[in-house]
Design an enzyme around this catalytic site. Structure first.
Site, mmCIF file in Angstrom:
data_model
loop_
_atom_site.group_PDB
_atom_site.id
_atom_site.type_symbol
_atom_site.label_atom_id
_atom_site.label_comp_id
_atom_site.label_asym_id
_atom_site.label_seq_id
_atom_site.Cartn_x
_atom_site.Cartn_y
_atom_site.Cartn_z
ATOM 1 N N ASP A 125 -9.421 0.094 0.055
ATOM 2 C CA ASP A 125 -8.077 0.648 0.202
ATOM 3 C C ASP A 125 -7.924 2.007 -0.484
ATOM 4 O O ASP A 125 -7.408 2.944 0.123
ATOM 5 C CB ASP A 125 -7.024 -0.318 -0.341
ATOM 6 C CG ASP A 125 -6.819 -1.542 0.549
ATOM 7 O OD1 ASP A 125 -7.150 -1.489 1.757
ATOM 8 O OD2 ASP A 125 -6.326 -2.559 0.030
ATOM 9 N N GLU B 16 0.842 -1.203 0.000
ATOM 10 C CA GLU B 16 0.000 0.000 0.000
ATOM 11 C C GLU B 16 0.874 1.248 0.000
ATOM 12 O O GLU B 16 0.588 2.215 -0.706
ATOM 13 C CB GLU B 16 -0.932 0.017 1.212
ATOM 14 C CG GLU B 16 -2.088 -0.945 1.115
ATOM 15 C CD GLU B 16 -3.043 -0.838 2.289
ATOM 16 O OE1 GLU B 16 -2.976 0.145 3.061
ATOM 17 O OE2 GLU B 16 -3.875 -1.751 2.446
ATOM 18 N N LYS C 3 -4.231 -6.783 -2.538
ATOM 19 C CA LYS C 3 -4.185 -8.102 -1.888
ATOM 20 C C LYS C 3 -3.129 -8.978 -2.553
ATOM 21 O O LYS C 3 -2.906 -8.884 -3.757
ATOM 22 C CB LYS C 3 -5.528 -8.838 -2.034
ATOM 23 C CG LYS C 3 -6.616 -8.362 -1.122
ATOM 24 C CD LYS C 3 -6.409 -8.875 0.277
ATOM 25 C CE LYS C 3 -7.549 -8.471 1.162
ATOM 26 N NZ LYS C 3 -7.121 -7.889 2.404
#
Length: 155
Positions: free
Chosen positions: A68, A29, A84
């Site tokens: 996200d 991320e 993911k």
């Protein structure tokens, strides 16, 4: 690189929300946030700034799914993105030697993720957006270097 922390954008005006409170929950991320922040084709982005209600197949109750990312691109499109690992995007299968408790946990996780993703697809479609799950392979295709990933995209 830390797995969790606060991301400090170089272009805080690109962030829709409080740019001093951008949390990343994985190194992937964090790398993706940097890509969004520096990419001239990205007009703006958010990270976990809103939720989508969904029904969990585990307890049959409503829960909140914080996607996200929400990304607006210069071409006018908007994409909701979940990050993911690729193995979590596939339905778990029994394998010789795999413990039943591990398989059960993987099945439960996949079922919940699938419910979240279906809710996100519907939410996005109703608002003229799209939803996508990005894996290490997607990130690599964007030119994001993931430490520990070999040239074939495996750890």
């Amino acid at each position: 690189m830390a797995y969790q922390g606060l991301y400090q954008p170089r272009n805080p005006k690109k962030y829709e929300g409080d740019p001093s409170k951008i949390v990343y929950r994985s190194s992937w991320e964090r790398l993706f946030m940097e890509w969004l922040d520096l990419n001239p084709d990205v007009v703006s982005f958010q990270s976990e700034e809103f939720y989508i209600p969904y029904i969990s197949p585990v307890d049959n109750r409503q829960h909140r799914y914080f996607v996200d990312f929400k990304v607006k691109f210069a071409n006018g499109s908007t994409l909701l993105i979940e990050i993911k690992p690729a193995h979590q995007t596939k339905k778990p299968v029994p394998r010789k030697g795999k413990k039943a408790t591990l398989l059960e946990s993987e099945v439960r996780t996949y079922a919940v993720n699938y419910a979240k993703w279906k809710a996100a697809e519907k939410y996005a479609a109703e608002r003229g957006m799209k939803f996508a799950v990005f894996t290490e392979h997607t990130l690599k295709s964007l030119g994001i270097n993931i430490p520990g990933l070999n040239p074939k995209g495996k750890r």
